[in-house]
Design an enzyme around this catalytic site. Sequence first.
Site, PDB file in Angstrom:
ATOM      1  N   LYS A 124       1.135  -1.159   0.287  1.00 27.56           N
ATOM      2  CA  LYS A 124       0.039   0.050  -0.120  1.00 27.56           C
ATOM      3  C   LYS A 124       0.678   1.558   0.138  1.00 27.56           C
ATOM      4  CE  LYS A 124      -4.179  -1.735   1.955  1.00 27.56           C
ATOM      5  NZ  LYS A 124      -5.634  -1.778   2.779  1.00 27.56           N
ATOM      6  N   LYS A 206      -8.074  -9.061  -9.586  1.00 28.76           N
ATOM      7  CA  LYS A 206      -9.134  -9.334  -9.022  1.00 28.76           C
ATOM      8  C   LYS A 206      -9.960  -7.736  -8.483  1.00 28.76           C
ATOM      9  CE  LYS A 206      -8.987  -9.547  -4.012  1.00 28.76           C
ATOM     10  NZ  LYS A 206      -8.924  -9.648  -2.487  1.00 28.76           N
ATOM     11  N   LYS A 209     -11.873  -2.743  -5.462  1.00 34.71           N
ATOM     12  CA  LYS A 209     -12.029  -0.580  -4.632  1.00 34.71           C
ATOM     13  C   LYS A 209     -11.095   0.420  -4.886  1.00 34.71           C
ATOM     14  CE  LYS A 209     -16.114   0.201  -3.882  1.00 34.71           C
ATOM     15  NZ  LYS A 209     -16.969   0.595  -5.354  1.00 34.71           N
TER      16      LYS A 209
END
Length: 344
Positions: A124, A206, A209
């Site tokens: 991230k 995948k 969001k």
Amino acid sequence: MARMSATETPQAAPRILSGMQPTSDSLHLGNYLGALVNWVKLQDEFDAYYFVADLHALTVPTDPAVLRDRTRKTAAQFIAGGVDPERSALFCQSHVTEHAELGWVMNCLTGFGEASRMTQFKDKTAKGQNANVGLFTYPMLMAADILMYDAAYVPVGEDQRQHLEITRDLAERFNTRFGEGGLVVPEPYIVKGSAKIQDLQDPTSKMSKTGSSPKGLIDLMQDPAKIAKNIRSAVTDTEAEVRYDVENKPGVSNLLVIHSVLSGTRIEELERAFAGRGYGDLKKEVADVVVDALTPFQKRMAELLDDPAELDRILASGADRARVVAQATMARVRDLVGLVPAAR
């Protein structure tokens, strides 16, 4: 008294726990088919605890009014998707303050190097997400979420397996250090046949969001016309044959999976039904199946959001039920680690 194991929990049914962050206005089809549908089924065989992970959502700077709105919407989508608050404890993570307290205990059991190796933090931050301390200690709070409820099992996907492993490590470390009557060491629960829904524009990835473009997503609260448009523009390939082949035809395979899961039709039957027909026919039918499946969901969502007081009551009731277990766990933990009990 011997330390409890995950198979020796005192309740009649083994306890299971899972949660989702309120990071958007709507869950997407991957959340629904990959997780929420399975949560609903698990209610039949487990003592289920499901929560909206609003404390975890604070790792990303969000307007307070938006966070409150998304938290209620996420809870409403759990219910609209089939989570029954009469059978399952449905609550907000922040409503049970023991989560944060046990999270601190887990922080104090975790080595800095150990936390630094967590892949999700590295991934991230590499993608530019705000590198705050909360994001760094996210796995410790997640461990506390699980260990708080003596959960025998935790439904996990591959992307969360590392976090469950550190949860197990911390539980075992706690028990080794502080002795008998410690924490239950949970087992992973891999749901057989769980659907993995891919991005419509990048079917090798995948549906996500954070990682998908707007055209790659199917949001559960999306306008039906927009859902159909996104499916019509889904990436396929240069061939014309409708067949399930993940390696060579990931886009077509993804559409077949979506159709199969929602319609209940086996993929082999769909391949026969679309023999000699083009991708346009497949996309149109998938769009119809998705819209038909989501229509009652969206209707139930509208009913829930029209009565926010009742939704808040449901969450408060679930938190009351969760708090009974959480308070017992924290009383045990405080005693074991040597904290002086508060005088009454």
